[in-house]
Design a protein around this motif. Sequence first.
Motif: not given
Length: 323
Positions: A282-295
């Motif tokens: 997916g998009g780069e921004g969504d990657w950062w949002r995914a890892v932040a939320s999971a973390g």
Amino acid sequence: MLDLDGVVYIGGQAVPGAAAWLAKSRAAGQRLAFVTNNASRPPGKIAEHLRELGVEAAAEDVITSAQAAARVLRGRYHEGAAVALLGGAGLDEALRAEGLVPVPVSEPAVAVVSGYGPDVLWRDIMRAAVLIRDGLPWVASNGDLTIPTSFGAAPGHGVLVGLLSDFSGVQPVVAGKPQRPLLDETIRRMGGRRPLMVGDRLDTDIDGALNSGCDSLLVMTGVTDLAQLVAVPRGHRPSFVAADLGGLLEAHSTVQVSAGEIAVGGWRAAVSSGRLEVAGEGGEGDWWRAVASAGWLALDESGEPPDTRYLEPPRAQPRGPGR
């Protein structure tokens, strides 16, 4: 409300794509304010530097901690009051704009104001320290411990604040982020109805927004890295996370949580045996949002941030504003 270093530029160079994204933001009707804790340069000089980097900016679009400090002082003292200045040209100009009179620390004054200035002399620091110890009110532009330079991170005004405080036993009124005066002054000047603080630092930009009751957008182009992002405790987290200033104009996908797994815009992230793992595309921004939320989910449940050493952000694809 845009922080500068690490958001719009890094050192003397613009963050790739920043000028185009900000132009698109203006065209979409967003009012842009450039907000900095650096009190040494006047707003006109900062605006000139931004224009050299291709970013449209006028002096009135720039709000500094020097202006916020001067506003704090003007709220306490009458027009024409003398203020002992321990700092640079930015503070001098800001005091005069508020109708105050900057004077050397060797002259009588109603208060001391301090800020970063590369030419501040040790003899003036000593005089200011004694004045503060003996009861003269003190306003500091900011408490930043470091300042970016061409030769690396160097001691910032916060180091001087610590020295003066240790000697005098006095804590100053601080105008810059994360304290409220700078963002309050920005909102007062710019008139925003839904102010958003955009920054790269958790301890100044994001905490400053929280202290001021504003939403915040953390961009990953500056000092905050992946390990720091997933370790942010509850109560200090940004409202939004994006790869860069393109996040101002992209839709931020809804975060879905199911059985300990986070799904955001094509990415799936979860913590297994203490390690944060990501799959999908997916998009780069969504990657950062995914890892932040999971973390953050793992941090809240276990009390420990997950291991991110084996993660690599997706390589950014060339994109223009509006894509």
